[in-house]
Write a protein that holds these residues in place. Structure first.
Motif, PDB file in Angstrom:
ATOM      1  N   MET A  45       0.827  -1.211   0.000  1.00 16.92           N
ATOM      2  CA  MET A  45       0.000   0.000   0.000  1.00 16.92           C
ATOM      3  C   MET A  45       0.859   1.259   0.000  1.00 16.92           C
ATOM      4  O   MET A  45       0.501   2.270  -0.604  1.00 16.92           O
ATOM      5  N   SER A  46       2.013   1.213   0.666  1.00 11.38           N
ATOM      6  CA  SER A  46       2.860   2.400   0.769  1.00 11.38           C
ATOM      7  C   SER A  46       3.552   2.743  -0.539  1.00 11.38           C
ATOM      8  O   SER A  46       4.075   3.842  -0.693  1.00 11.38           O
ATOM      9  N   LYS A  47       3.551   1.824  -1.490  1.00 10.89           N
ATOM     10  CA  LYS A  47       4.199   2.057  -2.780  1.00 10.89           C
ATOM     11  C   LYS A  47       3.284   2.737  -3.795  1.00 10.89           C
ATOM     12  O   LYS A  47       3.715   3.092  -4.880  1.00 10.89           O
ATOM     13  N   VAL A  48       2.030   2.917  -3.449  1.00  9.47           N
ATOM     14  CA  VAL A  48       1.072   3.561  -4.343  1.00  9.47           C
ATOM     15  C   VAL A  48       1.459   5.035  -4.510  1.00  9.47           C
ATOM     16  O   VAL A  48       1.771   5.725  -3.543  1.00  9.47           O
ATOM     17  N   LYS A  49       1.442   5.485  -5.737  1.00  7.55           N
ATOM     18  CA  LYS A  49       1.759   6.890  -6.035  1.00  7.55           C
ATOM     19  C   LYS A  49       0.580   7.776  -5.638  1.00  7.55           C
ATOM     20  O   LYS A  49      -0.561   7.458  -5.942  1.00  7.55           O
ATOM     21  N   VAL A  50       0.893   8.882  -4.943  1.00  7.66           N
ATOM     22  CA  VAL A  50      -0.153   9.820  -4.532  1.00  7.66           C
ATOM     23  C   VAL A  50       0.235  11.226  -4.941  1.00  7.66           C
ATOM     24  O   VAL A  50       1.411  11.532  -5.152  1.00  7.66           O
ATOM     25  N   ASP A  51      -0.769  12.064  -5.018  1.00  3.48           N
ATOM     26  CA  ASP A  51      -0.565  13.475  -5.330  1.00  3.48           C
ATOM     27  C   ASP A  51       0.159  14.138  -4.165  1.00  3.48           C
ATOM     28  O   ASP A  51      -0.327  14.107  -3.031  1.00  3.48           O
ATOM     29  N   ALA A  52       1.307  14.717  -4.426  1.00  7.72           N
ATOM     30  CA  ALA A  52       2.125  15.334  -3.375  1.00  7.72           C
ATOM     31  C   ALA A  52       1.420  16.508  -2.706  1.00  7.72           C
ATOM     32  O   ALA A  52       1.737  16.859  -1.569  1.00  7.72           O
ATOM     33  N   SER A  53       0.438  17.098  -3.360  1.00  7.25           N
ATOM     34  CA  SER A  53      -0.268  18.238  -2.767  1.00  7.25           C
ATOM     35  C   SER A  53      -1.357  17.801  -1.776  1.00  7.25           C
ATOM     36  O   SER A  53      -1.852  18.621  -1.008  1.00  7.25           O
ATOM     37  N   ASP A  54      -1.723  16.526  -1.780  1.00 12.52           N
ATOM     38  CA  ASP A  54      -2.737  16.007  -0.871  1.00 12.52           C
ATOM     39  C   ASP A  54      -2.059  15.591   0.437  1.00 12.52           C
ATOM     40  O   ASP A  54      -1.593  14.469   0.591  1.00 12.52           O
ATOM     41  N   LYS A  55      -2.035  16.517   1.396  1.00 13.58           N
ATOM     42  CA  LYS A  55      -1.291  16.302   2.647  1.00 13.58           C
ATOM     43  C   LYS A  55      -1.870  15.168   3.488  1.00 13.58           C
ATOM     44  O   LYS A  55      -1.130  14.402   4.086  1.00 13.58           O
ATOM     45  N   GLU A  56      -3.187  15.040   3.530  1.00 12.91           N
ATOM     46  CA  GLU A  56      -3.794  13.994   4.343  1.00 12.91           C
ATOM     47  C   GLU A  56      -3.445  12.611   3.803  1.00 12.91           C
ATOM     48  O   GLU A  56      -3.100  11.706   4.566  1.00 12.91           O
TER      49      GLU A  56
END
Length: 176
Positions: A45-56
């Motif tokens: 799950m931690s390897k999923v790419k996320v939007d860097a602007s989404d702090k939560e």
């Protein structure tokens, strides 16, 4: 003799990796719903790419890297509730947990206990037991292990929609 010693050493070293917890007996029971997430799943799950602007979401991703196991068991069965209560009480006496919060409100009993880490806000284990209540009369037993900060838990309960998450969120508010 040498083979015996090697066999014993291997058995002692590997047994913690395969050791079951006192709560694993609830997994697979017909009247108990179980959610079990292991370290490997948290790593994936931690390897999923996320939007860097989404702090939560970024906070959530940082937290799951620190988690080892999540086990949640829920039931409305009186028999399973009795078993869960007994197992939780026995575990609390022997595991070296400290009480973080206890609430008794309109028949709903909530206990949240922790095993501290290096600092006051660092947690190695969090145990939550919720019993009763006027709505669903559901019992929840949750065990979360890893090396995480208590203040990060509300992000986890929001994203994973863990049963009892609202009670846990109230308990961790203001704890620094």
């Amino acid at each position: 003799m040498k083979k015996l010693i090697i066999t014993l050493v291997v058995a002692l070293i590997t047994s913690p990796f395969f050791a079951q917890t006192v709560f694993d007996k609830f997994d697979g029971q017909d009247d108990v719903t179980s959610i079990i997430v292991n370290k490997k799943m948290f790593e994936l799950m931690s390897k999923v790419k996320v939007d860097a602007s989404d702090k939560e979401t970024q906070q959530y991703m940082n937290l799951i890297k620190k988690l080892d196991n999540l086990k949640v068991f829920t039931t409305s069965s009186a028999r399973a509730t009795t078993d869960m209560r007994s197992a939780a009480e026995k575990y609390i006496r022997t595991a070296g947990l400290e009480e973080l919060m206890r609430v008794n409100d309109s028949g709903k009993n909530i206990k949240i206990l922790v095993k501290s880490g290096a600092t006051d806000s660092q947690i190695k284990e969090l145990l939550m037991f919720i019993e009763g209540g006027s709505k669903s009369n559901e019992t929840v037993l949750m065990s979360l292990t890893g090396n995480f900060d208590l203040n990060e838990i509300s992000v986890l309960t929001d994203k994973m929609r863990i049963p009892g998450g609202e009670d846990l969120k109230r308990a961790t508010k203001g704890k620094k």
